[in-house]
Structures are given as structure tokens and as C-alpha cells.
Write an enzyme that holds these catalytic residues in place. Structure first.
Site, mmCIF file in Angstrom:
data_model
loop_
_atom_site.group_PDB
_atom_site.id
_atom_site.type_symbol
_atom_site.label_atom_id
_atom_site.label_comp_id
_atom_site.label_asym_id
_atom_site.label_seq_id
_atom_site.Cartn_x
_atom_site.Cartn_y
_atom_site.Cartn_z
ATOM 1 N N ASP A 1 -13.668 -3.027 -28.005
ATOM 2 C CA ASP A 1 -12.664 -4.084 -28.024
ATOM 3 C C ASP A 1 -12.891 -4.944 -26.780
ATOM 4 O OD1 ASP A 1 -10.251 -5.371 -28.946
ATOM 5 O OD2 ASP A 1 -9.254 -4.448 -27.227
ATOM 6 N N ASP B 1 -7.743 -0.390 -26.651
ATOM 7 C CA ASP B 1 -6.485 -0.079 -25.979
ATOM 8 C C ASP B 1 -5.254 -0.386 -26.833
ATOM 9 O OD1 ASP B 1 -6.744 -2.803 -25.946
ATOM 10 O OD2 ASP B 1 -6.258 -3.066 -23.828
ATOM 11 N N ASP C 1 -6.583 -0.982 -32.565
ATOM 12 C CA ASP C 1 -7.847 -0.247 -32.417
ATOM 13 C C ASP C 1 -7.764 1.181 -32.943
ATOM 14 O OD1 ASP C 1 -9.029 -2.408 -31.017
ATOM 15 O OD2 ASP C 1 -8.032 -1.771 -29.188
#
Length: 860
Positions: free
Chosen positions: A327, A604, A608
Site C-alpha cells: 500500500d 495499514d 488492505d
């Protein structure tokens, strides 16, 4: 339903409601129909069921068989030791389970307990889990969104959606309909929708609920988490296969020896005991325990370097990771909007003042720490660094009027009283819109008329910043003697003097660029997955060295148009994915896994979590990560530092190499026992009793095997490509090494027996016992490196030397301590016999060194 393509009245009609909301009776009916507005907890297994499931593992079954055999032979202590190993391993497995359950619980905690609702025209507080489709929700800054809703009213309304979209900048919301088209649009572009689990950071708004509970976008994520299965790691798969082979082998040995003995006319009971002895010799009782201990030691070491392992097997998986899907926001970047460029015609101080005062964020009093919306916070920090403290500025120039920001005119204006009694207006907004309201431009010598040349230069600078994926804001001012009569955007935002531009971005973490380069050296491919716009993603990916051109990037919308079978063929073409949704992330991870790649995913946000659960190894962020993300992760980075992954990968490779050394050590030792006992059986003499074999397997072998797990990484460990998951546990010569080393140890042991047997049978057994235990101690020394000469190693392993000494001393105790040697049916050896048995054991070192030398020569 795609309510973002619908007019407000159409949404009201589909939900059978109005701006006044539904009445209480309808609310109750819908609560019964749709259920409570919360996420399903999912089915939970009892602790007993989880414990029993751990016993299904083939290696555990082998260990239980060993315990039963020991108990049948009357060796209760050995049976207890083996069962302790079984119980400890099973308990560890139970503790590691239940991440999905915890993830759902964390998701549930994200919603506010009460929500302001309009029902039957009356505003009231309602429990969030009692909200139903059709309810009209009233929202303001600081509120959590309790359900998915279509926005019906918005005033300077901004929602922070990073947990769902991954976009670092809050989304500006509107009540206007989005023009319908043939293609769907990403969640981050649905500007007239608000989703459960996100937060209002600015302005106010109202929305009509269109989905609750598991029907929300958050509910879909929870469902994906619940349905994602836990897969076995490569090492688990190899050990499982090894266990099955050993189980079949043990059964075959027992049947053959028993049949052979009976056929030869031996006593049935004695023959059975001999077969059992061979079976015990073939089972590496300490293998699972050794692997678990080595992994645990690695986990402890990694925790000191901010890599917290939640699942032991994740350590091994890290070592063969081939793809890391990361990410962007908060992982590769700092998740902190920062002004990195500015442009004025010589008056940067005034630019800093204007950006700080035309702003609703404020300093906390702790340095440059700011409370407020990310973009505005960045501007206040920028002013602070330029020497303009907003707290002091507000005291000297208090705000007396304002025209709040809205997404139509794309500007915001504030009016301030100056110390001299006059008034000054500051306006900030989109450069192209603000320029239309400007007639002058501020220079170091004062304001001058704004010319077309000025405008061209400003827009060129704006384009230059935008091409770097910077978020650009312009600022202007207007001075007056009194407060304007009309405080409206139309009256305030005209005849302005342009001050300058600021360009901001969520900057990359300084250490990440180096970390990504190290990943590439280690043969690991980094992939960026983000909810941000593609221009921003491409700019950051280029800076980090993830891609070289924009053709290597694709949006979530474009990905949706590609069928799975086609995408799996094209996946190698893309290293950046922008404007993605949770299902896209899972699809990307799945596609890489179908290519046979061991795939890791970092992240985070809640968005995700499904991908982290689906990946071979999920890596959560310890500081910025949500509880949901941490709970589904296999590993958590305590410092949110992408660079820590590089160390974790190196440590994973070291641990796997050491586990292979321990496996080679244990299997070669067990094979030597099997060969020696088999020959003794065929030649009809007694070499070892089951208690001797159990002592060697559980004491003499286990301690050095664990110590091998403490070996330092070899110098080139991060210069090699990741190993393939198809690579067998006996690959790279391990199988051959196990065989020749097992044969060599067995031969040395038998030679020792025949020397001692000339004195007496018990002396022969004792010498053979001493030779085998000591030989295996030196064999552990050989395996400090599987290819290099142990005399060329520059590192020292004090744990191994300590284990060797302890194992040797314990073996002497079994032979020389009165009473103990009686239990073991051994006898004290003379000095000459002891020397002879040890000398034979030492011979394993030159034998292995010679084979290593020949092997290295052949490879060259």
C-alpha cells in the site's frame, strides 16, 4: 444499486423515505427485516476443537506414535517428554488461530455507538446498530459514518476515507448526482456517497441510508476476511510431505523386520521389540520441536528490529517472498501531507501568512504539531517552518468574517482585522479558479497589475507542480478600510491580488528508496497498490524506482475491464495499481499467487485487510495500522518502516537455511541409526535398545540441532534470488548429504561396536553408543555450513559449542554414573576404549570436508 448515479428523489423513492425520514414503526419493521446494523461475528470454534485440529498434522501424528511406542516399551519418561512436545506445539497453534474473528471484532468497534437521525421530521439520537435503510442521518465534523448512505445535503463537507480507499487526502463531498455511464466508478470517486467506518473531518451534511451491516462496503470487506482461508507455508507443506514419507517408511521397516525375524525363526516378542526399536530410530522425535524453537528464537531476534511476528511460520515464508504488494499511503509514504514547493514573485512571507490564516487547522503548542484536515495542516506546518506561528498570527489578526470553502467555486476566504485597525482578506483555492478573481500580483516591491504574461507564468508553474503529482493551492489577498458590507463569495472573491502557489504531497519515507533497491537485489519485485489518483501514484513510484514509465501503471477501473485469465497473463506488465478497491487488491495478490509467486502484502487501512489475509504473508503497520489490519497480519512493523521488511526477509532466509541444516542433521542422524540397527538385525546381534535410540534422538540430537538455528547468515544470503516454493526439502544436494553422512556415521558406529565386542557385548554396545552420540555432535559442527569448509567460517557459534560440550558430558554421565548406566544397560569404558570411540567419531569431520571439497570443485 448504484445510488450515486441517481437523483436524490429517486433514492428517496427506492428507499421509501423522504427528507423527514421514516417513522418509528417503519424503523422497527426494517430492523426486523434487515437485521442490526453491525457486522457478523462469524462462527467461532471452541478451544477444544482448535486444539484437536492441531493434532491432524502428520508430524504430530508421528510424534504421538513415538510416544505410544515409548509407553509400550515401558519408557514412561520418554513418552511424557514426547507428549509435552506435542502439547506445546498444539497450544502454539491454537494461540495463533482466530485472527479473522479478532478482525471482525475490530471492524465492529469502528462504528460510533450513537448517531443523530431524523425520523418523522424529528431529530433524535439512535443507537448505531439500530439504523435501517431509509433513515436520514445528520453529520458534522468529528462524526463517524455509521452506514453507507447517499448524501442529500452538503456544506463544505469532507470525509476522510483512507481506511477504505487508501487516499491520503479527505474526499470533498457533494449532494449532486454523478452522470451515469456504462462503466462503474471507483469508490473513491463516488463524491455523493458516504461509507461506514469513515470519518467527517470538515463541514456538515446529511445522507439517506442505503445499506447497513454486512451489505455495506465495510461488510463486504468483513465477508472477504471471513472467507479467506489460512494456507500452509512452503515449509509446512514440505514437513507435511516428509512426515507422510516417514510414516510410510516407519511402517514398512516395522513390517519387514518383524516378518524377517519371524521367518528366520526368532522369538515373536523379541522380534517385535527389535522392529519397534527401528521404528523409533526412524522417527525424528525432535524435528517439530527443533523447527518451532528455531522459529521462536528468530521471532525474538526480529522483534528487536521492529518486526513483530504474529505467526511463527511467517518467518520462513518471508525468506522465499518473491513479490511484495505494498500500500502507498502510510507505508511507502509518510501519510502526512507536506508543502514541498512554493512560488511567488518575491514575497514568501506573505504567502506563508495567507496560507496559515485562511485555514481552519491550528497548532497544538507542541512545535509544528497540528490539529485539522491534512491539507490545511500541511499549510500551517509550512507557515511555521517559514517563521509564521499561526497561534501568534491569530492573536494579532483575528478572523472577523469568512466565506467557507465549497467544491463548486473551489475557494475559501477569510477576513481579518489588522493591528492598525484596517482589514485584510485572504483567499485560497484552485489556481485556475482563483486567478479569474485576480487583477493584481504581489511582488517584493508591492502589488502591480496582473498581465497575461504573469498568468502564463503562474499556470506554467502550476502545471510543473501538478506533473510531479503535487496538490497545488493558490493564495491571494485584498486590503480594505472596513469590513465588507456583504459577506458572500460573490462580493469577497473579486479584485484580488495574487500572492503565490504552494505544492504539497504525501512525501515518501526517506529510507524506502534504499529498501526497494535492496529488495530488487534480493530478487523481490515491489508492487505499489493505492487508492490515490494514477498521476500521484506514477510520480511516487518513479521516484522510488518501482517503475520507469507510466505504461507500467493501471487503474482499478481499467483492471475491472480485464478478465481474470487475461490479467494473469499481463500481470508482469504492471507494478503500480491506482484508484483500486478492496476486491482489486485481493485479485492482484491472487493473480501473483497463481503465477507460483510467494506474495506478501503490506498495508495499514481496513481496505488492505482482505488482501493481507489472502497473501502468503500479510504485513501490517504497527503505528498507523488499524486493529483490523494488525489482527489479520502475519507480521506487524512496529515502526511502520518499509525498510524493516528488508531485514525481516534477510532474517527469514537465514532462519530457513538454518532449519534446513537442522533437518539435514536430524535426518542424517536418524538414518545412521536405522542403517546400523538394520545391519545389526540382519547379522543377528544387539546394537542398541529403544532407550538408547530415544536418548540419542531427544537429547544428543536436539540440543545441537537447536544451536544450528542460531547460526549467523552467510554473506551472500541477500544476493540470491528467492527460492521457489516448488523446491523440495531435499533439493540442492541435501538428500545426497543425508544419505552419505548417515552411511558414514553408521559405518563408524559399527566399527566401534566390533572393536568393543571383542571385550564383551556390553562394551561393544557402550562404545557404539559413545561413537554415535559423539559423532553426531561433530556432525553438527560440520553443518555450520552446508557447502563451505567449517575452517573457512569467520563467525563463531557459541551456542553450538555449548550444546556440543553439554551433549558430550551427558553421554559420559550415562556411561560412567553408577545406577544411571545400569538403567541404560551400559558399562564404564577404559581409557583406551573411550579414546578409540571418540577418535572414530572425530573421523566424520574429514569425511564431510572431503565431500564438500569435491562438490565445490565439480560446481566450479
Amino acid at each position: 444499486m448504484k445510488h450515486y448515479f441517481e437523483e436524490i428523489e429517486a433514492v428517496f423513492k427506492s428507499q421509501e423515505t423522504s427528507k423527514n425520514g421514516i417513522d418509528s414503526s417503519k424503523a422497527q419493521e426494517r430492523l426486523e427485516k434487515y437485521g442490526r446494523n453491525k457486522l457478523d461475528e462469524g462462527k467461532k470454534k471452541s478451544v477444544l476443537v482448535k486444539f484437536l485440529e492441531q493434532l491432524k498434522d502428520p508430524m504430530i501424528i508421528v510424534l504421538i506414535a513415538a510416544a505410544v511406542v515409548s509407553g509400550a516399551l515401558g519408557e514412561i519418561a520418554d513418552a511424557v517428554i514426547i507428549m509435552i512436545v506435542v502439547v506445546v506445539n498444539s497450544i502454539l497453534g491454537v494461540v495463533q488461530e482466530g485472527k479473522a474473528e479478532k478482525a471482525i471484532e475490530a471492524l465492529q468497534k469502528m462504528s460510533s455507538p450513537f448517531t443523530k437521525v431524523r425520523r418523522n421530521g424529528q431529530v433524535m439520537q439512535v443507537k448505531s446498530d439500530e439504523i435501517v435503510p431509509g433513515d436520514v442521518i445528520l453529520l458534522e465534523a468529528g462524526d463517524s459514518i455509521p452506514a453507507d448512505m447517499r448524501i442529500i445535503e452538503a456544506s463544505s463537507f469532507k470525509i476522510e476515507e483512507a481506511s477504505l480507499t487508501g487516499e491520503s487526502v479527505p474526499s470533498e463531498k457533494t449532494d449532486l448526482v454523478i452522470p451515469a455511464n456504462d462503466k462503474d466508478i471507483p469508490l473513491g470517486d463516488r463524491v455523493n456517497m458516504a461509507y461506514m467506518g469513515t470519518n467527517v473531518v470538515y463541514g456538515r451534511g446529511e445522507g439517506v441510508v442505503v445499506a447497513t451491516g454486512m451489505s455495506t462496503e465495510m461488510g463486504k470487506i468483513a465477508n472477504i476476511i471471513s472467507n479467506a482461508g489460512d494456507e500452509k507455508t512452503p515449509l509446512q507443506q514440505k514437513l507435511s510431505s516428509l512426515s507422510k514419507v516417514l510414516s510410510v517408511g516407519v511402517l514398512g521397516i516395522c513390517v519387514f523386520i518383524f516378518a524377517f525375524g519371524v521367518f528366520r525363526g526368532g522369538e515373536v516378542f523379541d522380534t517385535f521389540l527389535m522392529a519397534i526399536s527401528l521404528a523409533v530410530a526412524a522417527i525424528p522425535e525432535g524435528l517439530v520441536a527443533v523447527v518451532t524453537v528455531v522459529l521462536s528464537i528468530g521471532v525474538t531476534k526480529m522483534s528487536k528490529r521492529n518486526s513483530i511476528i504474529r505467526k511463527l511460520t511467517a518467518v520462513e515464508t518471508l525468506g522465499c517472498t518473491q513479490v511484495i504488494c505494498s500500500d502507498k499511503t502510510g507505508t511507502l509514504t509518510q501519510n502526512k501531507m507536506t508543502v514541498v514547493e512554493s512560488y511567488t514573485l518575491g514575497n514568501p512571507e506573505q504567502l506563508a501568512i495567507s496560507m496559515a490564516l485562511c485555514n481552519d487547522a491550528s497548532l497544538t503548542g507542541k512545535g509544528d504539531e497540528v490539529i485539522g484536515e491534512p491539507t490545511e495542516s500541511a499549510l500551517v506546518r509550512y507557515a511555521y517552518k517559514e517563521g509564521q506561528n499561526k497561534t501568534d498570527l491569530v492573536k494579532n489578526m483575528p478572523r472577523v468574517a469568512e466565506a467557507p470553502f465549497d467544491s463548486v467555486r473551489k475557494m475559501m476566504s477569510t477576513v481579518h482585522k489588522e493591528p492598525n485597525g484596517k482589514f485584510i482578506q485572504y483567499t485560497k483555492g484552485a489556481p485556475d479558479e482563483l486567478l479569474k478573481a485576480c487583477t493584481h500580483i504581489l511582488t517584493k516591491d508591492g502589488a502591480i497589475p496582473l498581465t497575461d504574461a504573469h498568468k502564463s507564468a503562474i499556470m506554467a508553474e502550476n502545471k510543473k507542480m501538478a506533473n510531479k503529482a503535487l496538490r497545488v493551492l493558490a493564495s491571494a489577498l485584498k486590503q480594505t478600510d472596513s469590513i465588507p458590507e456583504k459577506i458572500s463569495p460573490e462580493s469577497l472573491e473579486k479584485n484580488l491580488t495574487f500572492i503565490g502557489l504552494t505544492g504539497m504531497i504525501d512525501p515518501i519515507r526517506p529510507e524506502v528508496k534504499v529498501a526497494i533497491e535492496k529488495c530488487r537485489q534480493a530478487g523481490i519485485r515491489p508492487i505499489m497498490i493505492t487508492g490515490d489518483h494514477i498521476d500521484t501514484a506514477v510520480a511516487i513510484a518513479k521516484e522510488l524506482g518501482i517503475i520507469t514509465n507510466a505504461n507500467q501503471a493501471i487503474t482499478g477501473a481499467e483492471l475491472s475491464e480485464i478478465p481474470d485469465h487475461e490479467f494473469e497473463k499481463k500481470i508482469h506488465n504492471y507494478s503500480v495499481y491506482a484508484r483500486v478497491q478492496p476486491e482489486h487488491k485481493v485479485r492482484i495478490v491472487t493473480a501473483w499467487k497463481k503465477q507460483g509467486k510467494v506474495t506478501a502484502m503490506t498495508g495499514d487501512g481496513v481496505n488492505d485487510a482482505p488482501a493481507l489475509k489472502s497473501a502468503d504473508i500479510g504485513i501490517g503497520m504497527g503505528i498507523t495500522g488499524t486493529d483490523v489490519t494488525k489482527n489479520v497480519s502475519d507480521m506487524v512493523l512496529a515502526d511502520d518502516n518499509f525498510a524493516s521488511i528488508v531485514y525481516a526477509v534477510e532474517e527469514g532466509r537465514r532462519i530457513y537455511d538454518n532449519i534446513r541444516k537442522a533437518i539435514q542433521f536430524l535426518l542424517s542422524s536418524n538414518l545412521s541409526e536405522v542403517i546400523a540397527l538394520f545391519i545389526a538385525t540382519v547379522m543377528n546381534f544387539k546394537l542398541f535398545s529403544p532407550i538408547h535410540v530415544l536418548w540419542i534422538n531427544l537429547i544428543t540430537d536436539t540440543l545441537p540441532a537447536i544451536s544450528l538455528g542460531m547460526e549467523e547468515a552467510e554473506n551472500d544470503v541477500m544476493m540470491k534470488p528467492p527460492r521457489s516454493t516448488k523446491e523440495g526439502i531435499f533439493s540442492n544436494g541435501l538428500g545426497f548429504s543425508v544419505i552419505y553422512q548417515g552411511v558414514a556415521i553408521a559405518a563408524l558406529t559399527l566399527i566401534s561396536f566390533f572393536i568393543g565386542n571383542k571385550v564383551s557385548n556390553v562394551t561393544g554396545m557402550t562404545m557404539a553408543f559413545m561413537t554415535m552420540t559423539t559423532c553426531e555432535v561433530f556432525q553438527a559442527l560440520n553443518l555450520r555450513s552446508m557447502t563451505k569448509s567449517i575452517f573457512a567460517l569467520k563467525t563463531r557459534n557459541k551456542y553450538l559449542f555449548g550444546a556440543m560440550i553439554l551433549s558430550f558430558v551427558l553421554s559420559l554421565c550415562v556411561i560412567y554414573i553408577p545406577g544411571l548406566n545400569t538403567i541404560f544397560k551400559l558399562t564404564p569404558l577404559s581409557g583406551i576404549d573411550l579414546f578409540a570411540s571418540i577418535a572414530l567419531a572425530v573421523a566424520i569431520i574429514p569425511i564431510v570436508e572431503l565431500v564438500k571439497l569435491i562438490t565445490r570443485s565439480i560446481k566450479k
